[in-house]
Design a protein around this motif. Structure first.
Motif, PDB file in Angstrom:
ATOM      1  N   GLY A   1     -76.359 -39.447 -26.999  1.00 55.27           N
ATOM      2  CA  GLY A   1     -77.488 -39.955 -27.771  1.00 55.27           C
ATOM      3  C   GLY A   1     -77.559 -41.462 -27.768  1.00 55.27           C
ATOM      4  N   ARG A   2     -76.403 -42.091 -27.836  1.00 55.98           N
ATOM      5  CA  ARG A   2     -76.368 -43.556 -27.796  1.00 55.98           C
ATOM      6  C   ARG A   2     -76.925 -44.085 -26.486  1.00 55.98           C
ATOM      7  N   GLU A   3     -76.547 -43.434 -25.377  1.00 55.00           N
ATOM      8  CA  GLU A   3     -77.045 -43.895 -24.068  1.00 55.00           C
ATOM      9  C   GLU A   3     -78.530 -43.607 -23.904  1.00 55.00           C
ATOM     10  N   LEU A   4     -79.004 -42.488 -24.440  1.00 56.39           N
ATOM     11  CA  LEU A   4     -80.436 -42.190 -24.348  1.00 56.39           C
ATOM     12  C   LEU A   4     -81.256 -43.181 -25.164  1.00 56.39           C
ATOM     13  N   ARG A   5     -80.727 -43.563 -26.330  1.00 60.78           N
ATOM     14  CA  ARG A   5     -81.443 -44.558 -27.137  1.00 60.78           C
ATOM     15  C   ARG A   5     -81.446 -45.924 -26.470  1.00 60.78           C
TER      16      ARG A   5
ATOM     17  N   PRO B   1     -76.186 -45.791  -5.970  1.00 59.38           N
ATOM     18  CA  PRO B   1     -75.763 -44.491  -5.426  1.00 59.38           C
ATOM     19  C   PRO B   1     -74.271 -44.228  -5.595  1.00 59.38           C
ATOM     20  N   SER B   2     -73.465 -45.272  -5.630  1.00 62.96           N
ATOM     21  CA  SER B   2     -72.028 -45.088  -5.782  1.00 62.96           C
ATOM     22  C   SER B   2     -71.641 -44.658  -7.184  1.00 62.96           C
ATOM     23  N   GLY B   3     -72.547 -44.861  -8.144  1.00 59.33           N
ATOM     24  CA  GLY B   3     -72.253 -44.455  -9.503  1.00 59.33           C
ATOM     25  C   GLY B   3     -72.372 -45.600 -10.483  1.00 59.33           C
ATOM     26  N   HIS B   4     -72.440 -45.261 -11.759  1.00 58.24           N
ATOM     27  CA  HIS B   4     -72.518 -46.235 -12.843  1.00 58.24           C
ATOM     28  C   HIS B   4     -71.261 -47.108 -12.848  1.00 58.24           C
ATOM     29  N   GLY B   5     -71.443 -48.421 -12.795  1.00 59.54           N
ATOM     30  CA  GLY B   5     -70.312 -49.337 -12.665  1.00 59.54           C
ATOM     31  C   GLY B   5     -69.197 -49.119 -13.681  1.00 59.54           C
ATOM     32  N   PRO B   6     -69.517 -49.074 -14.985  1.00 57.77           N
ATOM     33  CA  PRO B   6     -68.449 -48.847 -15.975  1.00 57.77           C
ATOM     34  C   PRO B   6     -67.720 -47.520 -15.788  1.00 57.77           C
TER      35      PRO B   6
ATOM     36  N   THR C   1     -70.110 -38.291  -7.953  1.00 55.01           N
ATOM     37  CA  THR C   1     -70.892 -37.209  -7.352  1.00 55.01           C
ATOM     38  C   THR C   1     -71.265 -36.174  -8.410  1.00 55.01           C
ATOM     39  N   ASN C   2     -72.144 -35.265  -8.045  1.00 48.79           N
ATOM     40  CA  ASN C   2     -72.483 -34.140  -8.910  1.00 48.79           C
ATOM     41  C   ASN C   2     -71.472 -33.021  -8.669  1.00 48.79           C
TER      42      ASN C   2
ATOM     43  N   SER D   1     -76.242 -39.859  -9.333  1.00 49.41           N
ATOM     44  CA  SER D   1     -76.051 -38.863 -10.379  1.00 49.41           C
ATOM     45  C   SER D   1     -76.685 -39.358 -11.671  1.00 49.41           C
ATOM     46  N   GLU D   2     -76.880 -38.420 -12.604  1.00 51.38           N
ATOM     47  CA  GLU D   2     -77.634 -38.691 -13.833  1.00 51.38           C
ATOM     48  C   GLU D   2     -76.959 -39.789 -14.667  1.00 51.38           C
ATOM     49  N   LEU D   3     -77.712 -40.852 -14.995  1.00 53.28           N
ATOM     50  CA  LEU D   3     -77.130 -42.067 -15.551  1.00 53.28           C
ATOM     51  C   LEU D   3     -76.649 -41.950 -16.998  1.00 53.28           C
ATOM     52  N   PRO D   4     -77.428 -41.392 -17.941  1.00 53.45           N
ATOM     53  CA  PRO D   4     -76.909 -41.321 -19.313  1.00 53.45           C
ATOM     54  C   PRO D   4     -75.588 -40.567 -19.423  1.00 53.45           C
TER      55      PRO D   4
END
Length: 466
Positions: free
Chosen positions: A133-137, A146-151, A176-177, A341-344
């Motif tokens: 929820g925090r990420e969606l907000r 494409p390599s993925g979310h840095g953190p 990856t998924n 892949s899905e970011l949130p």
């Protein structure tokens, strides 16, 4: 809902609107109870007279497909409308796909010993909802790397470095998924048509099928108490797929000597080793051996991991760590496949790891799974019709069936898997694969009692999922 309507020419416009709205209703794109756009709005969008749209609506109302509600608008009729199927068609898939059946849905059972499924009741769902929820907000509203979310890549590299001694920085991690997509990306980048891929026998069927779907010739290599038989790997193999930490499905770890032999073989043959470390976080006894990736000095190992077994299958987050020489191609393959892949979910998982919640969950789950493991292992050892395979990690155990022993099905009551399902070569090995991720500790004794009551020493019959 706005439905796409395309008008051709300027003749019979009301009939064109009618037919396209009718098609949308019959196809199920417009469902019962959905509100249509007001006639004035639809007429403006289509740049036609409002009376033309009203005429189409009136005809659909008269035919019973729409209903008007004073002051509310026009809605698809509440009467259920059966959707129309796509044309049968004459186009056929490649021969490989004609012979592959979809994985059947496994019905629920009171005593569920299916393998590879974690216990959702152990997962801190309220905490996860808060993080997501925090990420969606926060409103991540753009395409990602494409390599993925840095953190998340940073968090994964720290986690696998501490828990598994994997040598990797954030730039070495590709999100990856699930692990299956990681295998798919590696195959897309490395497999040439007709290339030989060696897999463990018995082994993981989805990997075997995936490599075949990419044009590889897949060869099963026997597994013994120390792991894959390196001497039996075909000289022509370009890729070797293994599960050394907890062989799937037998459960034995690959010995250090066998790991060294496999790496030496790969260097001599200029081959690639895919190391699938799917559930080694749950370890109950013996000290874990070094992963192949950290022993590799020639840059020939691709390490694949997943959070689907550690957390929840529905999260579908996996990762791979590859030699730097492959990183650009794998990143491009990921971008061409689904961009990222899905970011949130990625961002939430990064916080879950960084706040120590993953480590806490693994400790809690490991204690529970260890207790279930002991219950099942002791029961298997006490039955002379079974030969348990030693295992000290993961979410399942395996036991070989004595000659002549068969298992009678109990649909809807008892669910487990047979060792035969994991064999790609003949003759198939006979045995049971019993998972303890789904079944609760209190249900295990009765479930095992039922399993023993279904075993006999009669004619051999396949012990499939029941």
């Amino acid at each position: 809902m706005d439905v796409h309507i395309s008008l051709e020419g300027r003749s019979d416009l009301a009939a064109q609107v009618y037919r396209q709205l009718l098609d949308a209703i019959l196809d199920g794109r417009l469902r019962s109870g959905e509100r249509l756009a007001p006639t004035r709005e639809l007429a403006r969008r289509l740049e036609i007279s409002r009376n033309t749209v009203a005429l189409a609506y009136d005809r659909l109302v008269a035919d019973g497909f729409l209903v008007g509600r004073a002051g509310a608008g026009t809605f698809v009729s509440a009467e259920p409308v059966r959707g129309r199927a796509a044309p049968t068609g004459v186009v056929l898939p490649r021969p490989f796909w004609r012979g592959v059946e979809p994985e059947p849905a496994v019905p629920g059972a009171r005593y569920d010993f299916r393998a590879g499924v974690p216990d959702a009741r152990l997962f801190p769902m309220d905490t996860w909802r808060r993080l997501v929820g925090r990420e969606l907000r926060a409103g991540i509203a753009t395409y990602g790397d494409p390599s993925g979310h840095g953190p998340l890549r940073e968090a994964i590299s720290r986690h696998i470095g501490i828990s598994r001694s994997v040598l990797a920085g954030p730039d070495d991690v590709l999100v990856t998924n699930g692990a299956q997509q990681a295998l798919d990306l590696v195959g897309r980048v490395l497999i040439e048509p007709g290339a030989v891929v060696a897999v463990e026998e018995p082994g993981y069927p989805p990997a075997r099928l995936l490599f075949r779907s990419l044009g590889a010739r897949v060869v099963g290599v026997p597994v013994d108490a120390e792991g894959i038989d390196v001497a039996a790997i075909p000289r022509s193999a370009r890729i070797v797929y293994v599960t050394p930490s907890h062989q799937f499905p037998l459960g034995t770890p690959m010995s250090l000597a066998r790991r060294a032999a496999l790496l030496a073989w790969a260097e001599r043959r200029r081959a690639v080793v895919i190391e699938d470390d799917y559930d080694s976080e749950f370890r109950f006894g013996a000290r874990p051996l070094e992963p192949l990736q950290s022993l590799d000095r020639a840059g020939r190992v691709i390490y694949v991991g997943s959070f689907s077994k550690t957390l929840l299958p529905m999260l579908r987050i996996g990762f791979l760590v590859a030699p730097a020489s492959l990183a650009p191609a794998l990143r491009t393959a990921k971008r061409l496949c689904d961009w990222h892949s899905e970011l949130p979910t990625q961002a939430a998982l990064a916080r879950f790891i960084d706040e120590g919640l993953l480590a806490r969950h693994i400790r809690k789950a490991t204690r529970e799974y260890a207790a279930r493991h002991v219950l099942i292992a002791e029961a298997l050892a006490a039955d002379d019709r079974l030969e348990p395979v030693p295992s000290a990690a993961g979410l399942h155990l395996c036991a070989r069936l004595a000659p002549g022993v068969s298992v009678r099905p109990a649909p809807g009551v008892l669910a487990f898997e047979s060792l035969e399902e994991y064999c790609g070569e003949e003759p198939a090995q006979r045995g049971l694969v019993l998972g303890y991720g789904v079944i609760g500790r209190d249900a295990i004794p009765e479930g095992l009692r039922l399993l023993r009551s279904r075993m006999s020493a009669g004619p051999e019959t396949p012990a499939a999922r029941f």
